[in-house]
Design a protein around this motif. Structure first.
Motif, PDB file in Angstrom:
ATOM      1  N   ILE A 255     -70.387 -21.942   7.042  1.00 48.13           N
ATOM      2  CA  ILE A 255     -69.014 -21.905   7.373  1.00 48.13           C
ATOM      3  C   ILE A 255     -68.713 -22.465   6.439  1.00 48.13           C
ATOM      4  CG2 ILE A 255     -67.434 -23.434   9.260  1.00 48.13           C
ATOM      5  CD1 ILE A 255     -70.329 -23.545  10.903  1.00 48.13           C
ATOM      6  N   ARG A 256     -67.294 -21.613   5.956  1.00 48.32           N
ATOM      7  CA  ARG A 256     -66.091 -22.094   5.531  1.00 48.32           C
ATOM      8  C   ARG A 256     -64.754 -21.479   5.908  1.00 48.32           C
ATOM      9  NH1 ARG A 256     -63.294 -19.528   1.479  1.00 48.32           N
ATOM     10  NH2 ARG A 256     -65.021 -17.180   0.934  1.00 48.32           N
ATOM     11  N   THR A 257     -63.556 -22.159   5.733  1.00 46.89           N
ATOM     12  CA  THR A 257     -62.649 -22.712   6.303  1.00 46.89           C
ATOM     13  C   THR A 257     -61.520 -22.348   5.543  1.00 46.89           C
ATOM     14  OG1 THR A 257     -62.228 -24.716   6.263  1.00 46.89           O
ATOM     15  CG2 THR A 257     -63.090 -24.227   8.025  1.00 46.89           C
ATOM     16  N   LEU A 258     -60.601 -21.533   5.681  1.00 43.81           N
ATOM     17  CA  LEU A 258     -59.755 -20.747   4.509  1.00 43.81           C
ATOM     18  C   LEU A 258     -58.323 -20.844   4.885  1.00 43.81           C
ATOM     19  CD1 LEU A 258     -60.512 -17.509   3.369  1.00 43.81           C
ATOM     20  CD2 LEU A 258     -61.794 -18.843   5.234  1.00 43.81           C
ATOM     21  N   LYS A 259     -57.434 -19.630   4.138  1.00 39.39           N
ATOM     22  CA  LYS A 259     -56.582 -19.444   4.858  1.00 39.39           C
ATOM     23  C   LYS A 259     -55.663 -17.835   4.821  1.00 39.39           C
ATOM     24  CE  LYS A 259     -53.894 -23.460   5.891  1.00 39.39           C
ATOM     25  NZ  LYS A 259     -52.510 -23.576   7.947  1.00 39.39           N
ATOM     26  N   VAL A 260     -55.409 -17.267   5.976  1.00 40.14           N
ATOM     27  CA  VAL A 260     -55.784 -15.660   5.299  1.00 40.14           C
ATOM     28  C   VAL A 260     -53.734 -15.829   6.045  1.00 40.14           C
ATOM     29  CG1 VAL A 260     -56.250 -13.083   6.521  1.00 40.14           C
ATOM     30  CG2 VAL A 260     -58.015 -15.042   5.973  1.00 40.14           C
ATOM     31  N   LEU A 261     -53.388 -14.804   5.788  1.00 39.86           N
ATOM     32  CA  LEU A 261     -52.016 -13.951   5.316  1.00 39.86           C
ATOM     33  C   LEU A 261     -50.893 -15.485   6.544  1.00 39.86           C
ATOM     34  CD1 LEU A 261     -52.215 -11.199   7.562  1.00 39.86           C
ATOM     35  CD2 LEU A 261     -51.512 -11.003   5.261  1.00 39.86           C
ATOM     36  N   GLY A 262     -51.542 -17.037   5.809  1.00 42.39           N
ATOM     37  CA  GLY A 262     -51.019 -18.138   6.219  1.00 42.39           C
ATOM     38  C   GLY A 262     -51.186 -18.691   8.302  1.00 42.39           C
ATOM     39  N   ARG A 263     -52.370 -18.714   8.459  1.00 42.97           N
ATOM     40  CA  ARG A 263     -52.851 -18.986   9.596  1.00 42.97           C
ATOM     41  C   ARG A 263     -54.333 -19.536   8.926  1.00 42.97           C
ATOM     42  NH1 ARG A 263     -52.076 -13.067  12.675  1.00 42.97           N
ATOM     43  NH2 ARG A 263     -51.005 -12.665  11.901  1.00 42.97           N
ATOM     44  N   ALA A 265     -58.526 -19.929   9.184  1.00 43.36           N
ATOM     45  CA  ALA A 265     -58.714 -18.642   9.498  1.00 43.36           C
ATOM     46  C   ALA A 265     -60.755 -19.753   9.242  1.00 43.36           C
ATOM     47  CB  ALA A 265     -58.817 -17.482   9.025  1.00 43.36           C
ATOM     48  N   VAL A 266     -62.153 -18.814   9.836  1.00 45.05           N
ATOM     49  CA  VAL A 266     -63.316 -19.795   9.665  1.00 45.05           C
ATOM     50  C   VAL A 266     -64.031 -18.085   8.947  1.00 45.05           C
ATOM     51  CG1 VAL A 266     -63.691 -20.503  11.605  1.00 45.05           C
ATOM     52  CG2 VAL A 266     -65.183 -21.254  10.231  1.00 45.05           C
ATOM     53  N   LEU A 267     -65.156 -18.069   8.336  1.00 49.91           N
ATOM     54  CA  LEU A 267     -66.124 -17.573   7.904  1.00 49.91           C
ATOM     55  C   LEU A 267     -67.412 -18.264   8.418  1.00 49.91           C
ATOM     56  CD1 LEU A 267     -65.188 -16.489   4.132  1.00 49.91           C
ATOM     57  CD2 LEU A 267     -65.595 -15.618   6.648  1.00 49.91           C
ATOM     58  N   SER A 268     -68.164 -17.795   8.587  1.00 52.54           N
ATOM     59  CA  SER A 268     -69.464 -17.533  10.029  1.00 52.54           C
ATOM     60  C   SER A 268     -71.006 -16.235   9.355  1.00 52.54           C
ATOM     61  CB  SER A 268     -68.753 -18.302  11.048  1.00 52.54           C
ATOM     62  OG  SER A 268     -68.908 -17.699  11.610  1.00 52.54           O
TER      63      SER A 268
END
Length: 340
Positions: A255-263, A265-268
């Motif tokens: 699990i990794r959190t981030l920002k996409v287009l200023g929103r 987001a989280v990868l899993s």
């Protein structure tokens, strides 16, 4: 043989022909080279355009020579007098000059009528312009090769009535709209497998489970030979932080959190489910099995993350997964096309 026949044409027909064909083919090839990046096609198009520029320069020089008559050398190397001045010959004079009016007068032949260069040029441009237009438009109207695979298109279905959850304001996106946004011409390139063609494309208007049909959850899926991409939208009240907490208690990994287009987001990562359905003699299908690992990027519907998310998942039957940057790139192309 073709070059010999072209050499037989008059100058004011041959040169406009070269200009029209060279410009049409050059522009067409350069357009295809830009649309489908191809260095060989770009080089070929440049050759055609340079050839056309040379022919244009030749015609311009010929027109200037006609306006300013002077002896010039033709393209084939023969000397040409553009002014067509009659040559003057010095006649020997007798010892005693005859009286005025009694001697022979110099004959003056009427000059030959010059051909209408502009008329020939316009006729040639009109004739071969039609030929160039036919070459340009032919790929649009001619049937494509039946042997080449055609990309799958999103089925419109029978336009069944949408569930009640899709009639709220603002209206959720439909599965058909998700499918059209996902089934992009450059999706295979974004996945890192350029040249592949979509084999299936579909969209459904589902509702989230355990919500009694009150939460819209449209879904779309596009499959290639290497990867399958699934995108869904969930219109619930769950924020990204709340989803991350549930993931940590679930089966999701990496699990990794981030920002996409200023929103937010989280990868899993999580395994898909494999379901076999027997459509033969009516026997029941096999049990639900664990499918290949899928990588999912969940992006909040809004910047302030008041709930809901877009979920983009990618997997392959071989188990191989693309880099996380691939999912981010797909999201950055897909979400603006969906709107909202």
């Amino acid at each position: 043989m073709l070059g010999f026949l072209l050499r037989l044409l008059p100058f004011w027909v041959r040169e406009p022909l070269f200009i029209v064909l060279g410009s049409v083919l050059g522009v067409r090839i350069m357009y295809l080279a830009v649309r489908d990046p191809d260095r060989v096609a770009a080089g070929l198009g440049t050759v055609f355009l340079v050839f056309t520029a040379i022919r244009v320069h030749t015609v311009v020089q010929a027109l200037r020579a006609r306006r300013n008559p002077s002896p010039a050398v033709s393209e084939d190397g023969a000397a040409v007098d553009a002014a067509a001045q009659p040559q003057q010959h010095v006649q020997p004079q007798p010892e005693h000059q005859p009286q005025a009016g009694t001697g022979p007068r110099p004959s003056s032949n009427p000059p030959e009528k010059d051909h209408n260069a502009w008329g020939q040029a316009v006729a040639a441009v009109a004739l071969f312009g039609a030929l160039g237009a036919a070459l340009w438009l032919a790929p649009r109207f001619m049937p494509s090769d039946s042997n080449s695979p055609q990309p799958a298109s999103c089925s419109d279905g029978e336009h069944e009535e949408l569930p009640k959850a899709y009639k709220e304001k603002p209206r959720p996106v439909t599965g058909e709209e998700l499918c059209k946004a996902l089934n992009r011409p450059d999706l295979a390139e974004l996945l890192g497998t350029p040249g592949e063609t979509a084999t299936t494309a579909s969209g459904t208007n589902n509702t989230a489970p355990l919500t009694d049909g009150k939460v819209a959850q449209p879904e779309a899926e596009v499959a290639f030979d290497t990867y399958t991409v699934n995108v869904s939208a969930t219109y619930n009240k769950m924020s990204t932080d709340q989803n991350v907490k549930l993931m940590k208690f679930g089966n999701e990994t990496d699990i990794r959190t981030l920002k996409v287009l200023g929103r937010p987001a989280v990868l899993s990562s999580d395994h898909t489910m494999k379901i076999e359905i027997d459509l033969g003699s009516g026997g029941s299908g096999g049990p639900v099995e664990q499918g290949p690992l899928a990588r999912t990027l969940s992006v909040a519907l809004e910047r302030d993350d008041r709930g809901g998310s877009y979920d983009i998942s990618v997997w392959s039957t071989s188990g191989a997964l693309p880099d996380d940057s691939v999912l981010v790139g797909i999201a950055e192309k897909l979400l603006p096309a969906i709107g909202g």
